[in-house]
Design a protein around this motif. Structure first.
Motif, PDB file in Angstrom:
ATOM      1  N   ILE A 215       0.880  -1.183   0.000  1.00 52.04           N
ATOM      2  CA  ILE A 215       0.000   0.000   0.000  1.00 52.04           C
ATOM      3  C   ILE A 215       0.910   1.223   0.000  1.00 52.04           C
ATOM      4  O   ILE A 215       1.658   1.457   0.947  1.00 52.04           O
ATOM      5  N   LYS A 216       0.839   1.993  -1.075  1.00 51.09           N
ATOM      6  CA  LYS A 216       1.876   3.005  -1.274  1.00 51.09           C
ATOM      7  C   LYS A 216       1.389   4.445  -1.188  1.00 51.09           C
ATOM      8  O   LYS A 216       2.182   5.369  -1.222  1.00 51.09           O
ATOM      9  N   ASP A 217       0.077   4.661  -1.160  1.00 48.53           N
ATOM     10  CA  ASP A 217      -0.383   6.053  -1.115  1.00 48.53           C
ATOM     11  C   ASP A 217      -1.633   6.168  -0.239  1.00 48.53           C
ATOM     12  O   ASP A 217      -2.287   5.161   0.076  1.00 48.53           O
ATOM     13  N   ASP A 218      -1.951   7.415   0.141  1.00 51.35           N
ATOM     14  CA  ASP A 218      -3.067   7.655   1.070  1.00 51.35           C
ATOM     15  C   ASP A 218      -4.414   7.205   0.496  1.00 51.35           C
ATOM     16  O   ASP A 218      -5.262   6.677   1.225  1.00 51.35           O
ATOM     17  N   ALA A 219      -4.605   7.408  -0.812  1.00 51.16           N
ATOM     18  CA  ALA A 219      -5.897   7.062  -1.415  1.00 51.16           C
ATOM     19  C   ALA A 219      -6.136   5.552  -1.348  1.00 51.16           C
ATOM     20  O   ALA A 219      -7.228   5.094  -0.985  1.00 51.16           O
ATOM     21  N   THR A 220      -5.096   4.780  -1.680  1.00 57.49           N
ATOM     22  CA  THR A 220      -5.227   3.316  -1.594  1.00 57.49           C
ATOM     23  C   THR A 220      -5.459   2.907  -0.143  1.00 57.49           C
ATOM     24  O   THR A 220      -6.281   2.026   0.143  1.00 57.49           O
ATOM     25  N   ALA A 221      -4.737   3.563   0.777  1.00 57.46           N
ATOM     26  CA  ALA A 221      -4.855   3.206   2.198  1.00 57.46           C
ATOM     27  C   ALA A 221      -6.281   3.417   2.696  1.00 57.46           C
ATOM     28  O   ALA A 221      -6.845   2.537   3.358  1.00 57.46           O
ATOM     29  N   ILE A 222      -6.897   4.550   2.360  1.00 53.82           N
ATOM     30  CA  ILE A 222      -8.251   4.763   2.905  1.00 53.82           C
ATOM     31  C   ILE A 222      -9.265   3.853   2.197  1.00 53.82           C
ATOM     32  O   ILE A 222     -10.229   3.409   2.811  1.00 53.82           O
ATOM     33  N   GLU A 223      -9.005   3.548   0.940  1.00 51.73           N
ATOM     34  CA  GLU A 223      -9.902   2.605   0.256  1.00 51.73           C
ATOM     35  C   GLU A 223      -9.816   1.226   0.919  1.00 51.73           C
ATOM     36  O   GLU A 223     -10.843   0.581   1.176  1.00 51.73           O
ATOM     37  N   LYS A 224      -8.596   0.781   1.220  1.00 49.77           N
ATOM     38  CA  LYS A 224      -8.417  -0.527   1.883  1.00 49.77           C
ATOM     39  C   LYS A 224      -9.075  -0.515   3.269  1.00 49.77           C
ATOM     40  O   LYS A 224      -9.699  -1.500   3.678  1.00 49.77           O
ATOM     41  N   ALA A 225      -8.919   0.594   3.988  1.00 52.39           N
ATOM     42  CA  ALA A 225      -9.511   0.682   5.334  1.00 52.39           C
ATOM     43  C   ALA A 225     -11.034   0.624   5.246  1.00 52.39           C
ATOM     44  O   ALA A 225     -11.690  -0.008   6.084  1.00 52.39           O
ATOM     45  N   LEU A 226     -11.596   1.251   4.229  1.00 52.79           N
ATOM     46  CA  LEU A 226     -13.058   1.257   4.085  1.00 52.79           C
ATOM     47  C   LEU A 226     -13.590  -0.085   3.602  1.00 52.79           C
ATOM     48  O   LEU A 226     -14.751  -0.422   3.827  1.00 52.79           O
ATOM     49  N   ILE A 227     -12.744  -0.853   2.928  1.00 55.74           N
ATOM     50  CA  ILE A 227     -13.133  -2.217   2.542  1.00 55.74           C
ATOM     51  C   ILE A 227     -13.051  -3.126   3.763  1.00 55.74           C
ATOM     52  O   ILE A 227     -13.767  -4.115   3.879  1.00 55.74           O
ATOM     53  N   GLY A 228     -12.172  -2.779   4.707  1.00 54.85           N
ATOM     54  CA  GLY A 228     -12.059  -3.568   5.934  1.00 54.85           C
ATOM     55  C   GLY A 228     -10.779  -4.360   6.031  1.00 54.85           C
ATOM     56  O   GLY A 228     -10.710  -5.359   6.741  1.00 54.85           O
ATOM     57  N   LEU A 229      -9.712  -3.913   5.322  1.00 55.94           N
ATOM     58  CA  LEU A 229      -8.433  -4.623   5.395  1.00 55.94           C
ATOM     59  C   LEU A 229      -7.744  -4.283   6.718  1.00 55.94           C
ATOM     60  O   LEU A 229      -7.422  -3.130   6.985  1.00 55.94           O
ATOM     61  N   SER A 230      -7.530  -5.306   7.522  1.00 51.46           N
ATOM     62  CA  SER A 230      -6.915  -5.094   8.833  1.00 51.46           C
ATOM     63  C   SER A 230      -5.403  -4.996   8.713  1.00 51.46           C
ATOM     64  O   SER A 230      -4.796  -5.695   7.905  1.00 51.46           O
ATOM     65  N   THR A 231      -4.794  -4.146   9.533  1.00 50.56           N
ATOM     66  CA  THR A 231      -3.324  -4.079   9.562  1.00 50.56           C
ATOM     67  C   THR A 231      -2.748  -5.368  10.131  1.00 50.56           C
ATOM     68  O   THR A 231      -1.580  -5.658   9.949  1.00 50.56           O
ATOM     69  N   LYS A 232      -3.580  -6.115  10.841  1.00 56.92           N
ATOM     70  CA  LYS A 232      -3.109  -7.379  11.433  1.00 56.92           C
ATOM     71  C   LYS A 232      -3.377  -8.560  10.504  1.00 56.92           C
ATOM     72  O   LYS A 232      -3.162  -9.696  10.877  1.00 56.92           O
ATOM     73  N   ARG A 233      -3.891  -8.289   9.307  1.00 49.63           N
ATOM     74  CA  ARG A 233      -4.220  -9.325   8.306  1.00 49.63           C
ATOM     75  C   ARG A 233      -5.157 -10.384   8.885  1.00 49.63           C
ATOM     76  O   ARG A 233      -5.051 -11.565   8.563  1.00 49.63           O
ATOM     77  N   ASP A 234      -6.028 -10.005   9.821  1.00 48.84           N
ATOM     78  CA  ASP A 234      -6.981 -10.962  10.372  1.00 48.84           C
ATOM     79  C   ASP A 234      -8.388 -10.402  10.211  1.00 48.84           C
ATOM     80  O   ASP A 234      -8.619  -9.529   9.378  1.00 48.84           O
ATOM     81  N   ASP A 235      -9.337 -10.900  11.012  1.00 49.52           N
ATOM     82  CA  ASP A 235     -10.706 -10.433  10.823  1.00 49.52           C
ATOM     83  C   ASP A 235     -11.039  -9.207  11.680  1.00 49.52           C
ATOM     84  O   ASP A 235     -12.172  -8.972  12.039  1.00 49.52           O
ATOM     85  N   ARG A 236     -10.010  -8.426  12.008  1.00 54.09           N
ATOM     86  CA  ARG A 236     -10.292  -7.100  12.592  1.00 54.09           C
ATOM     87  C   ARG A 236     -10.563  -6.153  11.426  1.00 54.09           C
ATOM     88  O   ARG A 236     -10.948  -6.573  10.359  1.00 54.09           O
ATOM     89  N   GLY A 237     -10.314  -4.868  11.623  1.00 57.15           N
ATOM     90  CA  GLY A 237     -10.424  -3.947  10.500  1.00 57.15           C
ATOM     91  C   GLY A 237     -11.844  -3.601  10.130  1.00 57.15           C
ATOM     92  O   GLY A 237     -12.127  -3.171   9.019  1.00 57.15           O
TER      93      GLY A 237
END
Lengths: 298, 118
Positions: A215-237
């Protein structure tokens, strides 16, 4: 010029739309970026007649950030008497700090008939003392919402949910030791604004620190966060994903997520020229919605 | 057999809001049987409920028998939801459009949309 005095005249946001509240804030960020050595700043609010949480809380966070950096700031209060009093009631700019002020509960409950919670500046440290203070604070806020806002229990749960999930995100991901919160209810139109802000490492920074270097830029990061991608790669997020869904789909409102130079609003991600130094979440929800079931969105 | 009763309302008033609070509460438990009493807890956040499920699993891996008692229906439902796959179909986000904002005019246009509260 470090010794010059900068008189920053803020203008009334052009409309009461949630997004409009950010325009003046972004102009302020532009000033900060363009004048990194500015030391003496007047926050001139004389033309401001009415403030909403997104505008005034963002201003409080930037005020605090500049003071931390060694700038000296003065607030020139609004000419409008009502607005002037309101800023005092909400404890602008420092907010109520429950880990610093002993009688924070009294201050929080000081105006039982008012339809807002003042600015709250809470600790995000993970130690037991900070955790206990924060839990007590959030419990108290839940009680105030219950007693003051006269909304149905399902909606009380939704408001508590939104506040607790974003607070949790700040604790888990911001990497900074303070978070900021403000709530305002509009009883005649049945809307509620909730705003939570940090000046931490941004969503992108949190992914990178957790080794998600793809994840290399802010736009991708917020899109991933809104999809629910956890920083812990688990079912958090789930915090941002479900908060967006509850605000926009369940409670027919608006949801803004501004982190670094990316801003999510109206289901668009805009890449802005100015970066928010952390993450800002602003939600505007309807406080009267038929057939709302929070559990459909979790 | 050693038994410990954890009355959550003594620690949390009426609500449990954050992961770290649950983590701090349950990380140093040393007993054979733990009873977690949810009396007077009217709200638990999704994150705190999820952490509760994680911590209980960890305790059970250490052969500690855990029982939860006196949960109100909202709290119980949140805990049960936290045990399931948390990718709820109904909260899937529609496809997001991307745009680059280069001018103040673009910015104003972007912001002049939405709901006015009054």
């Amino acid at each position: 010029m470090p010794n010059s005095i900068y008189d920053l005249q803020f203008q009334q946001p052009r409309s009461n739309f949630l997004g409009s509240q950010l325009k003046e804030v972004i102009d302020f960020i532009e000033f900060i970026d363009s004048n990194p050595r500015a030391r003496n700043i007047i926050i001139n609010l004389k033309n401001i007649q009415f403030v909403q949480p997104t505008f005034i809380l963002a201003l409080a966070v930037l005020f605090d950030m500049l003071e931390e950096r060694g700038s000296s700031l003065i607030v020139n209060q609004p000419k409008d008497g009502y607005c002037n009093s309101y800023l005092k009631y909400i404890n602008f700019p420092s907010g109520i700090r429950p880990d610093v002020i002993k009688d924070w509960e009294r201050l929080l409950n000081k105006h039982p008939y008012r339809t807002y919670l003042p600015i709250v500046n809470f600790p995000t440290d993970r130690d037991e003392i900070s955790t206990n203070v924060r839990e007590k604070l959030l419990s108290q806020i839940n009680l105030i919402i219950k007693s003051r806002l006269n909304i149905e229990s399902e909606l009380q749960n939704a408001v508590s949910y939104l506040i607790s999930e974003i607070t949790d995100n700040i604790i888990e991901h911001s990497g900074i030791n303070r978070g900021w919160l403000m709530v305002q209810f509009y009883p005649t139109t049945h809307y509620l604004d909730i705003c939570l802000i940090d000046a931490g490492k941004t969503i992108l920074g949190s992914y990178i620190d957790n080794g998600m270097l793809e994840i290399k830029d802010d736009a991708t990061a917020i899109e991933k966060a809104l999809i629910g991608l956890s920083t812990k790669r688990d079912d958090r997020g789930t915090g941002l994903r479900t908060s967006r869904a509850i605000s926009m789909d369940g409670l027919e409102g608006d949801f803004i997520l501004y982190s670094g130079n990316a801003l999510y609003f109206k289901n668009k991600i805009a890449i802005l020229q100015r970066k928010w130094p952390g993450t800002l979440v602003a939600m505007r929800i309807k406080s009267k919605v038929e057939k709302f079931d929070i559990y459909s969105y979790i | 057999m050693k038994e410990q009763r954890l009355i959550l309302s003594e620690k949390f008033n009426n609500s449990i809001s954050t992961r770290i609070a649950v983590e701090n509460l349950l990380k140093n438990i040393k007993t054979d049987e733990l009873i977690i009493d949810f009396s007077d807890i009217s709200f638990i956040s999704s994150s705190a409920a999820h952490q509760m499920v994680i911590e209980i699993r960890l305790l059970e891996q250490r052969n500690i028998n855990v029982k939860c008692e006196n949960m109100n229906p909202d709290v119980s439902r949140m805990i049960e939801l936290s045990k399931t796959d948390r990718k709820n179909l109904f909260t899937t986000i529609p496809s997001i459009k991307h745009s680059i904002i280069n001018s103040n005019l673009d910015l104003s246009r972007l912001f002049l949309e939405g709901i006015q509260p009054d």
